[in-house]
Design a protein around this motif. Structure first.
Motif, PDB file in Angstrom:
ATOM      1  N   VAL A  71       0.849  -1.200   0.000  1.00  0.00           N
ATOM      2  CA  VAL A  71       0.000   0.000   0.000  1.00  0.00           C
ATOM      3  C   VAL A  71       0.881   1.246   0.000  1.00  0.00           C
ATOM      4  N   GLU A  72       1.976   1.219   0.755  1.00  0.00           N
ATOM      5  CA  GLU A  72       2.900   2.354   0.785  1.00  0.00           C
ATOM      6  C   GLU A  72       3.531   2.588  -0.586  1.00  0.00           C
ATOM      7  N   ALA A  86      12.281   0.144  -8.152  1.00  0.00           N
ATOM      8  CA  ALA A  86      13.676  -0.265  -8.331  1.00  0.00           C
ATOM      9  C   ALA A  86      14.261  -0.760  -7.019  1.00  0.00           C
ATOM     10  N   LEU A  87      15.370  -1.444  -7.116  1.00  0.00           N
ATOM     11  CA  LEU A  87      16.085  -1.900  -5.929  1.00  0.00           C
ATOM     12  C   LEU A  87      16.530  -0.694  -5.109  1.00  0.00           C
ATOM     13  N   PRO A  88      16.602  -0.833  -3.787  1.00  0.00           N
ATOM     14  CA  PRO A  88      17.002   0.294  -2.930  1.00  0.00           C
ATOM     15  C   PRO A  88      18.380   0.858  -3.265  1.00  0.00           C
ATOM     16  N   CYS A  89      19.258   0.054  -3.853  1.00  0.00           N
ATOM     17  CA  CYS A  89      20.603   0.528  -4.173  1.00  0.00           C
ATOM     18  C   CYS A  89      20.650   1.381  -5.438  1.00  0.00           C
ATOM     19  N   GLU A  90      19.561   1.447  -6.204  1.00  0.00           N
ATOM     20  CA  GLU A  90      19.508   2.253  -7.420  1.00  0.00           C
ATOM     21  C   GLU A  90      19.430   3.737  -7.067  1.00  0.00           C
ATOM     22  N   GLU A  91      19.959   4.571  -7.970  1.00  0.00           N
ATOM     23  CA  GLU A  91      19.968   6.022  -7.746  1.00  0.00           C
ATOM     24  C   GLU A  91      18.555   6.557  -7.547  1.00  0.00           C
ATOM     25  N   ASN A  92      17.623   6.157  -8.411  1.00  0.00           N
ATOM     26  CA  ASN A  92      16.229   6.582  -8.274  1.00  0.00           C
ATOM     27  C   ASN A  92      15.404   5.339  -7.977  1.00  0.00           C
ATOM     28  N   SER A  93      15.111   5.103  -6.718  1.00  0.00           N
ATOM     29  CA  SER A  93      14.342   3.915  -6.347  1.00  0.00           C
ATOM     30  C   SER A  93      12.882   4.257  -6.056  1.00  0.00           C
ATOM     31  N   ASN A  94      12.409   5.421  -6.533  1.00  0.00           N
ATOM     32  CA  ASN A  94      11.005   5.792  -6.332  1.00  0.00           C
ATOM     33  C   ASN A  94      10.100   4.864  -7.121  1.00  0.00           C
ATOM     34  N   ALA A  95       8.929   4.581  -6.587  1.00  0.00           N
ATOM     35  CA  ALA A  95       7.930   3.783  -7.299  1.00  0.00           C
ATOM     36  C   ALA A  95       7.340   4.633  -8.410  1.00  0.00           C
ATOM     37  N   THR A  96       7.248   4.038  -9.621  1.00  0.00           N
ATOM     38  CA  THR A  96       6.708   4.758 -10.774  1.00  0.00           C
ATOM     39  C   THR A  96       5.669   3.915 -11.495  1.00  0.00           C
ATOM     40  N   ILE A  97       4.626   4.573 -11.976  1.00  0.00           N
ATOM     41  CA  ILE A  97       3.575   3.897 -12.732  1.00  0.00           C
ATOM     42  C   ILE A  97       4.088   3.626 -14.135  1.00  0.00           C
ATOM     43  N   THR A  98       3.934   2.366 -14.590  1.00  0.00           N
ATOM     44  CA  THR A  98       4.308   2.041 -15.967  1.00  0.00           C
ATOM     45  C   THR A  98       3.086   1.917 -16.855  1.00  0.00           C
ATOM     46  N   SER A  99       1.911   1.590 -16.282  1.00  0.00           N
ATOM     47  CA  SER A  99       0.691   1.583 -17.083  1.00  0.00           C
ATOM     48  C   SER A  99      -0.546   1.594 -16.190  1.00  0.00           C
TER      49      SER A  99
END
Length: 92
Positions: free
Chosen positions: A19-20, A74-87
């Motif tokens: 949910v988060e 994305a994995l927490p180690c990625e530069e931008n690990s924000n959740a993003t809508i793909t569709s």
């Protein structure tokens, strides 16, 4: 969380952590309110989340329908690990 590498898991009830992630990605959308009902996950270079949601378009009168929202986290180690809508898809 039951995870299967590559393929989608079976749909199941949404957990608090999911949910988060959902709220992180969907929180800025305007015009439609979404309530996640069930979720399936897919492990890639991070995780895809497929949420089936109740959706209510903020119209006069309001319009209710089911929607599928796919979100990538994305994995927490990625530069931008924000959740993003793909569709976002309307289910009929």
């Amino acid at each position: 969380m039951n995870i299967h590498c590559g393929g989608w898991s079976k749909f199941r009830p949404v957990e608090k952590e999911e949910v988060e992630i959902f709220n992180e990605a969907v929180g800025m959308l305007k015009g439609v309110d979404y309530e996640p009902l069930i979720v399936a996950t897919q492990v890639v270079a991070g995780t895809n989340f497929k949420f089936i949601c109740n959706a209510t378009a903020i119209t006069n009168p309001p319009k209710d329908y089911l929607a599928e929202i796919i979100i990538f986290k994305a994995l927490p180690c990625e530069e931008n690990s924000n959740a993003t809508i793909t569709s976002i898809n309307i289910l009929k």
